[in-house]
Design an enzyme around this catalytic site. Structure first.
Site, PDB file in Angstrom:
ATOM      1  N   GLU A 113     -13.188  -1.120  24.614  1.00 39.69           N
ATOM      2  CA  GLU A 113     -13.011  -0.535  23.452  1.00 39.69           C
ATOM      3  C   GLU A 113     -12.518  -0.975  22.433  1.00 39.69           C
ATOM      4  O   GLU A 113     -11.125  -1.506  22.155  1.00 39.69           O
ATOM      5  CB  GLU A 113     -12.472   1.313  23.801  1.00 39.69           C
ATOM      6  CG  GLU A 113     -11.590   1.257  24.511  1.00 39.69           C
ATOM      7  CD  GLU A 113     -11.158   3.008  25.023  1.00 39.69           C
ATOM      8  OE1 GLU A 113     -11.590   4.211  24.275  1.00 39.69           O
ATOM      9  OE2 GLU A 113     -11.262   2.594  26.348  1.00 39.69           O
ATOM     10  N   LYS A 115      -9.569  -0.772  19.606  1.00 42.86           N
ATOM     11  CA  LYS A 115      -8.196  -0.744  19.283  1.00 42.86           C
ATOM     12  C   LYS A 115      -7.868  -0.154  17.548  1.00 42.86           C
ATOM     13  O   LYS A 115      -7.924  -1.098  17.224  1.00 42.86           O
ATOM     14  CB  LYS A 115      -7.109  -1.396  20.057  1.00 42.86           C
ATOM     15  CG  LYS A 115      -5.372  -1.044  20.062  1.00 42.86           C
ATOM     16  CD  LYS A 115      -4.467  -1.955  20.621  1.00 42.86           C
ATOM     17  CE  LYS A 115      -3.527  -1.809  20.535  1.00 42.86           C
ATOM     18  NZ  LYS A 115      -2.436  -0.859  19.572  1.00 42.86           N
ATOM     19  N   ASP A 117      -5.806   1.086  14.517  1.00 41.51           N
ATOM     20  CA  ASP A 117      -5.160   1.689  13.798  1.00 41.51           C
ATOM     21  C   ASP A 117      -4.718   2.741  12.926  1.00 41.51           C
ATOM     22  O   ASP A 117      -4.536   2.820  12.101  1.00 41.51           O
ATOM     23  CB  ASP A 117      -4.943  -0.345  13.070  1.00 41.51           C
ATOM     24  CG  ASP A 117      -3.865  -0.230  12.742  1.00 41.51           C
ATOM     25  OD1 ASP A 117      -2.281   0.029  13.654  1.00 41.51           O
ATOM     26  OD2 ASP A 117      -3.678  -0.902  11.491  1.00 41.51           O
ATOM     27  N   TYR A 224     -10.887   9.205  22.815  1.00 42.64           N
ATOM     28  CA  TYR A 224     -11.051   8.244  23.346  1.00 42.64           C
ATOM     29  C   TYR A 224     -10.520   8.644  24.805  1.00 42.64           C
ATOM     30  O   TYR A 224     -10.964   7.652  26.111  1.00 42.64           O
ATOM     31  CB  TYR A 224     -11.083   7.349  22.971  1.00 42.64           C
ATOM     32  CG  TYR A 224      -9.685   6.883  22.644  1.00 42.64           C
ATOM     33  CD1 TYR A 224      -8.332   6.566  23.524  1.00 42.64           C
ATOM     34  CD2 TYR A 224      -9.383   6.805  20.874  1.00 42.64           C
ATOM     35  CE1 TYR A 224      -7.828   6.658  23.385  1.00 42.64           C
ATOM     36  CE2 TYR A 224      -8.084   6.085  20.454  1.00 42.64           C
ATOM     37  CZ  TYR A 224      -7.066   5.926  21.371  1.00 42.64           C
ATOM     38  OH  TYR A 224      -5.990   5.876  20.672  1.00 42.64           O
ATOM     39  N   LYS A 315      -4.295  -7.840  21.379  1.00 42.80           N
ATOM     40  CA  LYS A 315      -4.102  -8.005  19.756  1.00 42.80           C
ATOM     41  C   LYS A 315      -5.318  -9.159  18.624  1.00 42.80           C
ATOM     42  O   LYS A 315      -4.604  -9.822  19.103  1.00 42.80           O
ATOM     43  CB  LYS A 315      -2.827  -7.310  19.143  1.00 42.80           C
ATOM     44  CG  LYS A 315      -2.103  -5.669  19.320  1.00 42.80           C
ATOM     45  CD  LYS A 315      -0.912  -5.150  18.978  1.00 42.80           C
ATOM     46  CE  LYS A 315      -0.800  -4.900  18.005  1.00 42.80           C
ATOM     47  NZ  LYS A 315      -0.152  -4.116  17.006  1.00 42.80           N
ATOM     48  N   CYS A 409       6.871 -11.250 -22.544  1.00 37.86           N
ATOM     49  CA  CYS A 409       5.596  -9.903 -21.917  1.00 37.86           C
ATOM     50  C   CYS A 409       4.291 -11.254 -22.539  1.00 37.86           C
ATOM     51  O   CYS A 409       4.788 -11.258 -23.815  1.00 37.86           O
ATOM     52  CB  CYS A 409       5.482  -8.767 -22.663  1.00 37.86           C
ATOM     53  SG  CYS A 409       3.997  -8.052 -22.092  1.00 37.86           S
ATOM     54  N   CYS A 412       2.807  -9.075 -25.435  1.00 32.07           N
ATOM     55  CA  CYS A 412       3.200  -9.003 -26.446  1.00 32.07           C
ATOM     56  C   CYS A 412       4.351  -9.985 -26.647  1.00 32.07           C
ATOM     57  O   CYS A 412       4.973  -9.907 -28.025  1.00 32.07           O
ATOM     58  CB  CYS A 412       3.458  -7.214 -26.567  1.00 32.07           C
ATOM     59  SG  CYS A 412       5.074  -6.889 -26.039  1.00 32.07           S
ATOM     60  N   CYS A 427       8.449  -4.923 -19.770  1.00 31.51           N
ATOM     61  CA  CYS A 427       8.454  -5.097 -21.624  1.00 31.51           C
ATOM     62  C   CYS A 427       9.349  -3.586 -22.355  1.00 31.51           C
ATOM     63  O   CYS A 427       8.501  -2.692 -22.017  1.00 31.51           O
ATOM     64  CB  CYS A 427       7.064  -5.371 -21.192  1.00 31.51           C
ATOM     65  SG  CYS A 427       7.108  -5.654 -23.358  1.00 31.51           S
ATOM     66  N   CYS A 433       2.424  -2.711 -26.928  1.00 29.68           N
ATOM     67  CA  CYS A 433       2.256  -3.783 -26.121  1.00 29.68           C
ATOM     68  C   CYS A 433       1.427  -3.438 -25.768  1.00 29.68           C
ATOM     69  O   CYS A 433       0.937  -2.128 -25.423  1.00 29.68           O
ATOM     70  CB  CYS A 433       3.131  -3.221 -25.338  1.00 29.68           C
ATOM     71  SG  CYS A 433       2.995  -4.516 -23.656  1.00 29.68           S
TER      72      CYS A 433
HETATM   73 ZN   LIG Z   1       5.092  -6.079 -23.560  1.00 29.32          ZN
END
Ligand SMILES: [Zn+2]
Length: 670
Positions: A113, A115, A117, A224, A315, A409, A412, A427, A433
């Site tokens: 079956e 597994k 997660d 299960y 796994k 940045c 800008c 920034c 900006c």
């Molecule tokens: Zn900026």
């Protein structure tokens, strides 16, 4: 209706709603419209409120949650919750099969079956009713999270058929990918940090204190494994099929989620299939589990100290590929945070073509010494965005230079700053900006702020890109023709936006204060400030000492307010917004309605009201000096109850002896 008829109707409704839940969430085959379903639920809620003596503790009305658990009770498992031994190689699976062959005579049937997660859970049923749900914890004892588990629609509250009197069923709770993506989309819209993966989000959710929030998170489950005394079956697969008949969502053979295998070849076939097919699932699996089917043979094989000898988990490896890093680009978020992104030579990974991977921040790049043109190792685990986990430094060109993190940045060109303790660069050009401008205006128009009809984030992005607006005040100068000339903007849409802007001038002061976006001034703080200072002018004039003298205003908030009003750009926008005619002070009504009549009293508001909306009622409590709390405790002075108050709240109130009043009684108090 006579009492007897009422009781009968409650039973009918309960059974019918349970069946529809099952059809929808377990079979994925609804036979009723959402509207009709809601009507049934509403009828049941009403009857339960009126006749609490007939309300079942496992009523489907519990699905919406509403109970608060401050500390989860620790519960000892009836049967220790062991983990399976893990293996990562096919040889180990072959060894497992060989070992069993030597220990057991005759043909051996296996069950393979998925597994899952997710988060392991053990749920006990007594007389067909969900009795208790406990997390794995340390395997010996876990947390009692029954109320939260009851909100998961695919987990039955009431069983059907010939179930044993008492038994436990185990399985896994998880968050489906589409729910996870939606949740992150909402986080992104409000500029919050995204959740990294579905598994951790599910495990965080299931331990939340407020079951109503858990209910909204739409967790799902697969169960299960059935445990108990004198169970009426001889094999694992038989148990699964029985559990299905009782109403559980179990892995189905028809989906190949579970399969009987008679040889090692069939086991490998199952593993191979899911190693690829898992990428098409709407939830995470991290392997395959192989169990001996017969209970007798399981007993014969027994246990090691840590895990059963009759089962093993295979796994899947976290998938990794190598590819070339072509370029590092930098994204600017709505808050000004910079995120470096690796642009990769497209490569197939975990079923999708990957072109980009996250690099997190400057430290991460430095730590792994990631450079452009490197061959990098890309991994995709449970996370949505693949990440770079290593570099093939030996294959590097001799002229290769370490990566220089950007200093300015990319949007800008302003010099970036990095404050101590922050992993990210920022920034600082808040008002110039583009992504930050868009972020501010998006906050301004958001539902809890100015709530402007017809305007959404996409429209804001477009208006900023077209240079039609530079700040929130500019919205009010928009003209019909300007909007009408944009692609996809028809008469009705344009008029809707313009009307929405006019209507926003009625929005009360505290929400305007929230909308202008002073750092650390959220919804609640804005209310406190509005109530204390009564106008923006008073807040602007207030000194540091005067600010911190207000209820719940700390030094951090006070400093931020002072900084905000010193800034020239802020001053300019505020002046324009004032000119437009937004509410910059409490209205006369609001001033007249404030009092200290409810000082020292704490209220919980529950249900639906005829005279107020819930928010108006809460507002009224606060304006009169009272406190609003979301959970009932000994400190609660009154519960203001409307229609459809949750039965669990009602029960709690009765237990603690808290006074319950209706809206008329509340009105009389103020
Ligand atoms: Zn900026």
């Amino acid at each position: 209706m006579t009492l007897e008829q009422t009781q009968k109707r409650i039973k009918e409704l309960t059974a019918s709603i349970n069946q529809h839940n099952y059809n929808y969430y377990v079979l994925s085959n609804p036979t009723i419209s959402d509207f009709d379903f809601d009507m049934l639920l509403e009828e049941l809620q009403k009857l339960e409120l009126e006749f609490p003596q007939f309300a079942d503790e496992n009523s489907p009305t519990k699905r919406v949650g509403g109970s608060i658990t401050k500390n989860f009770e620790t519960v000892k498992h009836n049967y220790p919750m062991l983990s399976l031994s893990n293996s990562y190689s096919r040889e180990e699976i072959a060894d497992f099969e060989n070992r069993i062959k030597k220990l057991i005579d005759g043909e051996i049937e296996y069950v393979c079956e998925l597994k899952y997660d997710g988060v392991a859970i053990g749920i006990t049923y007594k007389n067909g009713k969900l009795f208790r749900a406990v997390t794995r914890g340390d395997g010996v004892q876990g947390d009692n999270i029954t109320e939260n588990v009851k909100t998961i629609r695919s987990i039955p509250l009431q069983l059907n058929g010939d179930f044993p009197e008492e038994f436990e069923i185990r399985g896994e709770i998880f968050m489906p990918h589409k729910v996870f993506e939606q949740l992150n989309k909402e986080k992104e819209e409000i500029g919050e940090q995204l959740y990294a993966n579905a598994r951790n989000t599910a495990s965080g959710t299931i331990k939340m204190q407020d079951s109503a929030v858990v209910a909204q998170r739409k967790l799902d489950s697969y169960l299960y494994f059935v445990l108990g005394e004198n169970l009426p079956f001889t094999t694992h697969l038989e148990a699964i099929n029985k559990a299905k008949a009782w109403g559980f969502k179990v892995p189905l053979e028809e989906n190949n989620f579970i399969k009987k295998c008679n040889s090692i070849d069939e086991i490998f076939e199952f593993i191979n299939y899911w190693d690829t097919a898992r990428h098409q699932l709407d939830f995470d699996i991290d392997g395959v589990v192989i169990k001996v089917n017969s209970y007798n043979k399981q007993q014969e094989l027994g246990m090691t100290a840590k895990s059963p000898k009759w089962a093993i988990a295979y796994k899947f490896k976290a998938e990794q590929v190598k590819t070339k890093l072509l370029e590092i680009t930098y994204q600017v978020g709505r808050t000004g945070a910079i995120t470096p992104v690796a642009n990769l030579q497209p490569v197939l990974l975990a079923g999708t073509t990957v072109k980009r991977a996250s690099l997190h921040n400057a430290d991460q790049i430095e730590k792994l010494d990631i450079r452009v043109n490197d061959i990098v190792l890309v991994e995709k685990g449970g996370e949505i965005i693949p990440k770079i986990v290593g570099v093939e430094a030996t294959q590097r060109d001799i002229f290769s230079q370490p990566t220089q993190y950007i200093k300015n940045c990319p949007e800008c060109n302003t010099a970036l700053i990095r404050t101590e303790g922050d992993a990210k660069h920022f920034c600082p050009n808040e008002w110039g900006c583009p992504p930050q401008i868009k972020g501010k205006i998006a906050h301004f128009i958001s539902r809890k702020a100015m709530n402007i009809d017809g305007l959404g984030e996409e429209t804001i992005d477009l208006l900023v890109d077209k240079n039609l607006i530079k700040n929130s005040a500019d919205l009010y100068n928009l003209r019909f023709e300007q909007l009408f000339n944009l692609e996809g903007f028809k008469d009705k849409k344009v008029q809707n936006i313009l009307d929405g802007l006019v209507q926003s001038k009625q929005i009360p002061f505290e929400r305007v204060l929230y909308a202008i976006g002073i750092r650390f001034v959220g919804e609640t703080v804005a209310k406190k400030l509005a109530k204390h200072f009564k106008s923006l002018e008073n807040i602007r004039k207030a000194s540091f000492e005067e600010l911190i003298a207000a209820d719940e205003i700390g030094e951090k908030i006070a400093e931020s307010i002072l900084l905000f009003f010193e800034n020239e750009s802020n001053k300019e926008v505020i002046a324009k917004l004032e000119q437009v005619g937004l509410n910059f002070s409490l209205s006369e009504d609001q001033l007249a309605n404030t009092s200290n009549k409810l000082e020292g009293l704490t209220f919980v508001v529950s249900g639906v009201f005829t005279l107020f909306s819930r928010d108006e009622l809460k507002d009224s409590i606060e304006k009169n000096g009272g406190k609003v709390s979301s959970s009932i405790s000994k400190k609660t002075s009154y519960i203001v109850a409307g229609e459809n108050m949750g039965p669990s709240k009602l029960q709690k109130a009765q237990e603690l002896g808290v006074k319950i009043i209706d809206e008329n009684a509340f009105l009389a108090m103020v």
